[in-house]
Motif scaffolding. Structure first.
Motif, short mmCIF file in Angstrom:
data_model
loop_
_atom_site.label_atom_id
_atom_site.label_comp_id
_atom_site.label_asym_id
_atom_site.label_seq_id
_atom_site.Cartn_x
_atom_site.Cartn_y
_atom_site.Cartn_z
N ALA A 127 0.81 -1.22 0.00
CA ALA A 127 0.00 0.00 0.00
C ALA A 127 0.84 1.27 0.00
O ALA A 127 0.36 2.34 -0.38
CB ALA A 127 -0.93 0.01 1.22
N VAL A 128 2.11 1.16 0.43
CA VAL A 128 2.95 2.36 0.55
C VAL A 128 3.25 2.97 -0.81
O VAL A 128 3.19 4.20 -0.99
CB VAL A 128 4.25 2.04 1.31
CG1 VAL A 128 5.20 3.24 1.29
CG2 VAL A 128 3.95 1.63 2.75
N SER A 129 3.56 2.14 -1.77
CA SER A 129 3.94 2.65 -3.10
C SER A 129 2.85 3.48 -3.76
O SER A 129 3.11 4.59 -4.24
CB SER A 129 4.35 1.48 -3.99
OG SER A 129 4.76 1.94 -5.26
N GLU A 162 9.89 1.48 8.85
CA GLU A 162 10.87 1.22 7.79
C GLU A 162 10.21 0.99 6.44
O GLU A 162 10.84 1.20 5.40
CB GLU A 162 11.75 0.03 8.16
CG GLU A 162 12.79 0.34 9.22
CD GLU A 162 13.77 1.43 8.81
OE1 GLU A 162 14.03 1.56 7.60
OE2 GLU A 162 14.26 2.15 9.69
N ALA A 163 8.97 0.53 6.44
CA ALA A 163 8.27 0.34 5.17
C ALA A 163 8.12 1.65 4.43
O ALA A 163 8.10 1.68 3.19
CB ALA A 163 6.89 -0.27 5.43
N VAL A 164 8.02 2.76 5.18
CA VAL A 164 7.93 4.09 4.57
C VAL A 164 9.32 4.66 4.34
O VAL A 164 9.60 5.29 3.31
CB VAL A 164 7.11 5.04 5.47
CG1 VAL A 164 7.06 6.44 4.88
CG2 VAL A 164 5.69 4.50 5.67
N ALA A 165 10.23 4.44 5.32
CA ALA A 165 11.53 5.11 5.28
C ALA A 165 12.58 4.39 4.44
O ALA A 165 13.49 5.03 3.91
CB ALA A 165 12.06 5.27 6.71
N HIS A 167 12.84 2.94 1.45
CA HIS A 167 13.05 3.29 0.04
C HIS A 167 12.69 4.74 -0.28
O HIS A 167 13.05 5.25 -1.34
CB HIS A 167 12.21 2.38 -0.86
CG HIS A 167 12.53 0.93 -0.70
ND1 HIS A 167 13.75 0.39 -1.00
CD2 HIS A 167 11.76 -0.11 -0.24
CE1 HIS A 167 13.75 -0.91 -0.76
NE2 HIS A 167 12.55 -1.24 -0.29
N HIS A 168 12.00 5.41 0.63
CA HIS A 168 11.47 6.74 0.29
C HIS A 168 11.83 7.82 1.32
O HIS A 168 11.23 8.88 1.31
CB HIS A 168 9.94 6.68 0.18
CG HIS A 168 9.42 5.57 -0.66
ND1 HIS A 168 9.49 5.59 -2.04
CD2 HIS A 168 8.83 4.39 -0.34
CE1 HIS A 168 8.95 4.48 -2.53
NE2 HIS A 168 8.54 3.73 -1.52
N GLU A 169 12.80 7.55 2.20
CA GLU A 169 13.02 8.45 3.33
C GLU A 169 13.23 9.90 2.91
O GLU A 169 12.49 10.80 3.34
CB GLU A 169 14.21 7.98 4.17
CG GLU A 169 14.45 8.88 5.38
CD GLU A 169 15.48 8.29 6.34
OE1 GLU A 169 15.89 9.02 7.27
OE2 GLU A 169 15.87 7.12 6.17
#
Length: 648
Positions: A127-129, A162-165, A167-169
């Motif tokens: 869902a993050v992407s 970490e799911a947010v940070a 790859h996209h931090e």
């Protein structure tokens, strides 16, 4: 769009119909049908998708902790719907599919709000992407609002941060900072200032839920812009509290803007910019960055002396900076000038003896300063520390040693000096009145809190007339610290509101004025709880000044933009939907009740005729009487003299 009642009966032959599935009485069969429904929904072209998602949104908002839908694949379904909306523009603009990304992101955010296990499922479902795509502005600010909310909830849990940070931090932090700084401008230019007939219809429907016209739309747009800013700050706070990307967040330009992000009256429980500043103050990098910005420190100090919901947060920020030896030397010269007024603050938000804690932090190295081992940059700051030491240490010792006769004599002398100060005030000699009140305050026993409240408040009134707002704020703050937190001193609130207005601090002035009105309505002495006209005028003025779109409207007026069909973005979806016409929007004003007539206390006749006094002090009159030229500016300060009556 109006909320959907999922219990409503539908006659259809579709085996994957969401509403028919919800009405299935057999639990196991209902479960299997829902799994199939969530799998097939992103692949099908069904006009009922929007109704189904609206129903899901209602369920998620009302029951965010219910594990049924999260366990059946709702997150994967919502993520795939968002991805399809972004990639397939033709599908997005057909039927009512334009609503789908908004509802889908909202469902994800609602279910991940409280439960870490739900957030973990959302992250594993990918869902993050798609949420990141909405955050990048692939559709409009409306979808951006729910995307930043959902990402903030996912990032708030340790298990899914970490799911947010991972790859996209950097991108997330930069986008959140950009949104926090520019969301008001974006909402204003893309919706508020657009002509009613040219606004995106689905935006209007989402804002009003299908009920209400232009007024409701504007009011909700203001609320949503504020929420967009607050949720962006919340997302940044998730990184700051884990000491991640602090070098990005501690950008000097951003920190200066952060002080003005106060959330507004529509989000009174939001920690706003002060909440993020407090988190930064808990880190070494944050303290180093903030301590070097004098404007930011002064802004925090102003909030610490106000009636804002974030007063204690601001005090905590200053105490954290003062406890660190490295940042203390940079901020103490500024902070002590403000915190001196709070050293007698009592219980606040359930925390006892707040003033005593402030005193301890300020005086922790006082002996080094006094005997020359440690020097301050400002001589004024040194004198203020001496004043605090005398008030909180030496004076207490002296009064403990006083006999009852000496205390009685002092009480009589204080009353005499106060009366003399009142006489000087009514005769127009403000400087002499200030001297008399100051002498009375020095002699007044510390335990005589009510007497000291009146003296501070009366001296503040004189300083307002002398056009010395900083001293007036100092006196009124001290009076309010001595008064009850449950029932603060009304006249001091009003006078401090006026003083803040003189300094151009609209937010602080507004909060004090609202507290004054609240106390007046609650007061048994005030008949029918009417709002005084002078307070209504002040609220109206400061509401306009603190309106979230105030700066955007001013820029629009300065540019004189009347061009049709121009947008600030090359967003493909916007261009496909319509060209936006621009127009100027009026701010939303408060229209409080108005008192029918002014009420005033008659001034004492001291050395002047009544006619002279009425000319010099047009107290409580709505008539336009010719004023003395020497006092004209002072009277303007008091909004026609309201609130200038002294207390005996």
């Amino acid at each position: 769009m109006p909320p959907v009642n999922i219990d409503q009966q539908f006659s259809c032959s579709d085996p994957c119909c969401f509403f028919c599935t919800m009405n299935e009485p057999n639990p196991s069969l209902r479960r299997s049908k829902l799994i199939q429904c969530f799998k097939e929904m992103p692949l099908r072209n069904d006009q009922e998708h929007v109704l189904a998602l609206s129903g899901l949104w209602n369920i998620a908002m009302k029951h965010p902790n219910n594990p049924e839908f999260p366990s059946l694949g709702v997150f994967e379904c919502m993520g795939r719907l968002i991805q399809r909306a972004i990639k397939d523009k033709k599908w997005l603009l057909s039927n009512q599919n334009i609503y789908i990304p908004y509802y889908a992101a909202h469902v994800i955010g609602s279910y991940t709000m409280n439960k870490a296990q739900f957030a973990e499922k959302a992250a594993k479902s990918g869902a993050v992407s798609p949420l990141m795509e909405l955050l990048r502005g692939k559709i409009t600010w409306v979808e951006k609002r729910v995307a930043v909310r959902a990402l903030g909830h996912i990032a708030s849990h340790d298990r899914t941060f970490e799911a947010v940070a991972s790859h996209h931090e950097r991108e997330v932090v930069e986008l959140a900072m950009e949104i926090a700084c520019n969301c008001a401008k974006e909402v204003y230019e893309e919706f508020v200032r657009v002509k009613e007939s040219m606004r995106l219809k689905y935006h209007c429907n989402l804002l009003t839920r299908g009920l209400g016209g232009l007024e409701i739309e504007n009011r909700k747009a203001e609320e949503w812009a504020s929420q967009l800013q607050c949720w962006s700050l919340y997302l940044l706070n998730c990184f700051a509290c884990r000491e991640r990307s602090l070098s990005l967040i501690c950008d000097k330009v951003f920190l200066k803007k952060l002080c003005g992000m106060w959330g507004g009256l529509v989000n009174p429980t939001s920690p706003a910019g002060i909440g993020l500043i407090k988190t930064l103050c808990e880190t070494k990098i944050g303290r180093q960055s903030l301590s070097g910005l004098e404007d930011v420190i002064e802004a925090i100090c102003n909030v610490a002396r106000s009636s804002a919901e974030w007063q204690m947060m601001s005090i905590d920020c200053l105490l954290l900076l003062l406890k660190d030896p490295e940042s203390r030397c940079k901020v103490i010269d500024t902070a002590v000038l403000f915190l001196v007024d709070l050293v007698e603050l009592g219980c606040k938000e359930g925390r006892p003896k707040v003033g005593q804690k402030i005193t301890q932090v300020l005086l922790q190295d006082y002996h080094k300063i006094k005997y020359g081992k440690l020097r301050l940059k400002s001589e004024k700051a040194k004198k203020v520390l001496e004043e605090i030491w005398d008030l909180k240490v030496d004076r207490k010792r002296r009064e403990k040693l006083m006999s009852e006769d000496e205390i009685r004599e002092r009480k009589l002398l204080v009353r005499k000096l106060k009366k003399q100060g009142n006489l000087c005030f009514w005769s127009g000699d403000m400087e002499k009145a200030v001297v008399k009140y100051s002498q009375a305050l020095y002699l007044c026993p510390l335990k005589r809190r009510k007497e000291r409240i009146v003296l501070h408040s009366n001296r503040a009134q004189c300083r307002l007339l002398m056009r010395d707002p900083e001293s007036a704020i100092s006196d009124t703050t001290r009076a309010l610290c001595l008064s009850s937190a449950v029932s603060p001193h009304g006249k001091s609130l009003w006078r401090r509101s006026q003083a803040y207005d003189m300094k151009g601090l609209a937010r602080e002035s507004l909060m004090d004025c609202l507290m004054f009105v609240k106390g007046r309505i609650k007061s048994e002495k005030t008949k029918r709880g009417r709002i005084p006209y002078y307070a209504a005028r002040m609220i109206n003025k400061q509401m306009n000044a603190t309106w979230i779109f105030a700066s955007s409207r001013l820029r629009s007026c300065n540019k004189g933009e009347e061009k049709v069909g121009e947008t600030d973005t090359d967003d493909e979806v916007d261009n496909m939907m319509m060209n936006i016409n621009s127009s100027q929007s009026e701010s939303i004003n408060v229209e409080p009740l108005v008192e029918k007539r002014w009420r005033r206390r008659k001034p004492q006749m001291v050395g002047r005729s009544r006619k002279e006094l009425r000319r010099h002090y047009q107290i409580g009159s709505s008539a336009h009487v010719k004023k003395d030229k020497n006092l004209e500016s002072s009277l303007n300060v008091l909004n026609h003299g309201i609130g200038c009556g002294l207390e005996d």
